[in-house]
Design an enzyme around this catalytic site. Sequence first.
Site, PDB file in Angstrom:
ATOM      1  N   GLU A 162      -1.077  -5.990   3.033  1.00  0.00           N
ATOM      2  CA  GLU A 162      -1.876  -5.964   1.798  1.00  0.00           C
ATOM      3  C   GLU A 162      -3.165  -6.773   1.969  1.00  0.00           C
ATOM      4  O   GLU A 162      -4.222  -6.386   1.468  1.00  0.00           O
ATOM      5  CB  GLU A 162      -1.037  -6.502   0.629  1.00  0.00           C
ATOM      6  N   GLU A 180       9.020  -4.480   1.261  1.00  0.00           N
ATOM      7  CA  GLU A 180       9.509  -5.152   0.042  1.00  0.00           C
ATOM      8  C   GLU A 180      10.734  -4.487  -0.552  1.00  0.00           C
ATOM      9  O   GLU A 180      11.606  -5.140  -1.116  1.00  0.00           O
ATOM     10  CB  GLU A 180       8.397  -5.213  -1.007  1.00  0.00           C
TER      11      GLU A 180
END
Length: 701
Positions: free
Chosen positions: A105, A125
């Site tokens: 990210e 995640e």
Amino acid sequence: MTATLQVHGDIAVITLNNPPVNGLGHATRVGITTALAEANANPAVQAIVLTGAGKAFSGGADIKEFGSPKALQEPNLLSVILAIEHSHKPVVAAVHSVAMGGGLELALGCHYRIAAPGCNVALPEVKLGLIPGAGGTQRLPRVLGVEAALNMIVSGEPVKSEMLAALPGQKLFDKMAASIDTLADEAMALAREVANKRPMPLVRNMPCKHPMGDAYFQFARNMVKGMAKNFPAPAKCVDAVEAATKKKFDEGMLFEREIFINLMWTPECRALRHIFAAERAASKIPDVPSDTPTRAINSLAVIGAGTMGGGITMNFLNAGIPVKMLEMKQEALDRGIATIRKNYEAQVKKGKLKQDKYEQRMALLSTTLSYDDLKDADMVIEAVFEEMGVKEAVFKELDRVMKPGAILATNTSTLDVNKIASFTKRPQDVIGTHFFSPANVMKLLEVVRGEKTAKDVLATVMALGKKIKKTSVVSGVCDGFIGNRMIEQYSRQAGFLLEEGCTPAQVDKAVEKFGFAMGPFRMGDLAGNDIGWAIRKRRYQEKPNLRYSKTADLLCEMGRFGQKTGAGWYDYQAGRRDAIPNAQVVAMIEKHRAELGITPRKISDDEIVQRLVYSLVNEAAHILEEGIASKASDIDMVYLTGYGFPIHRGGPMQYADTVGLFNVMQSMERFAKNPHDDGKFWQPAPLLARLVAEGKSFNQT
Ligand code: NAI
């Protein structure tokens, strides 16, 4: 410093330096923003490279901060990414080795990205019950396309950088470096090339659409539903990526954030985070420091080529460690080898194993009928009949022939490892390695630490467990070790449930609905009811006052040993995998119930599950207090990897903590009043009672 700034002429290089994987903890985040501000303020600097030192670009969020206020402490990852987007000078991410989760990210927030080949790129995640929370679901579809991005986000699996770079139309990587060695130079060159380009590109400004729109997302939702029935996160991944195609970027970011925060507090997410930590904690033994020297294990001997010996051997062949198998007769060796071959051939047939790999593995295997041939092995694992006399003879032979320093392990499941060690003159070298059946498949390895087992022997076997890809958990010596000692109480309770009015199918269904892979009776049929029968005969002779239901013995007297005889608690038909309830078994239970004078009552699924799970929990509390397990999370790992405890519940201890120990004990007090149950059964373990009194959970022990 966890992030450093170096200026090379007109290029500033910010290097994350937070070993082992440059986790984005608070200090690192401060380091990045500080360095970024300095680079922006330095008039000599034209462009900035962001990279990671050591073995990763960045592995993402610092797991230690998860769920703690530190994770949100400013600058949080969102603010760091925003700072990069607002940089007056272009930022080039130079990614290599690992770019995962928050690390990816972060790279997606940069203006340009260059990657070394071989970099593992992922948004994992979902494996912790979450969705990416710092823009991953909004930015990745913009650079990879919706489908490729959603696949990565829902699976959480890593994809190699060169594979992603080859996707048509991808904008994840502006450039691939020739190799990891040239990455730094090539990143600086790219930074110089783009230094004066304006406007600077931002992923947030890129379009995001799927040509099939709603139909595609409907399809994706259906796929995900089938895959992840007990977990909410995968379906939320679809929602978040869909939002990327429908909402404005900033609105999509808020939507992602809201989902992320809501998921964080679900029991499923907490369970997965608990397991993540528990897995790592299992390899840490309080009094055996991680730098304890280990003994080299380059060759192995296995005694006994039966069910377990064969499976155990395969683990080591798979890991490239040569094995010599010893048996009493050539026929037994031939049978053992044939089974190993059959197992490998099935894998080859399914395309899971290449023919040449299969041959390489078999070439590591040799056999013997003579103990003298074992003298050079670094370690031996015994898997002969479960009788003390046989074990004694074997260990005396091993003591005679094995070289000094060799590790002598026993796979016993019920016998006293200290006693087995006492048959040798080197009890410090003796240890239990309790594999689970099928030993080449099951993840769990209980490493049984004898009274005299040397620390370096324990450390060596734990390291070896890792090498053969097992989840190794240390257990002290007691009857049944951690797992089977607990399952004994669970089985007793399952028997009481039959006596009071349940059928085997009702109990199994309730437990399976809770999430267990298999209820107690189907499990008995799979393992062979005769095994438990034999153990009960031996064990309960020594404990004449211990009450248990005789139904399982009566079943065996009917010759119903389980799947292997086509009949157990259920019937099994060739070509059908399901368990078919049997009227004679139900009649046997009813007759036995009548003899006991019990009027059957309807028992709810909730009561069934609570009685079975809390019987595990109470015994586990004894195990913890006695020091047989050194931490509650070790017990969870045993049950998750060896007994099919539902992953989304996090293990029996984590589940009890989630319910609240006070509530667990209240239920136990209610069960204790049941006249047909065994009152003593529900006497709370002292540790449990103490924790309840102190308002604590197992996690805090
Ligand atoms: P098995 O009966 O399939 O195999 C035992 C093998 O040992 C036979 O091939 C036999 O010929 C050989 N053997 C017996 N005495 C010997 C001796 N003196 N020297 C050399 N070989 C000898 O038994 P299984 O199921 O493989 O069990 C072996 C051990 O593993 C036992 O201690 C058992 O309690 C333990 N265990 C079994 C599990 C299971 O699910 N079957 C699970 C975990 C542990």
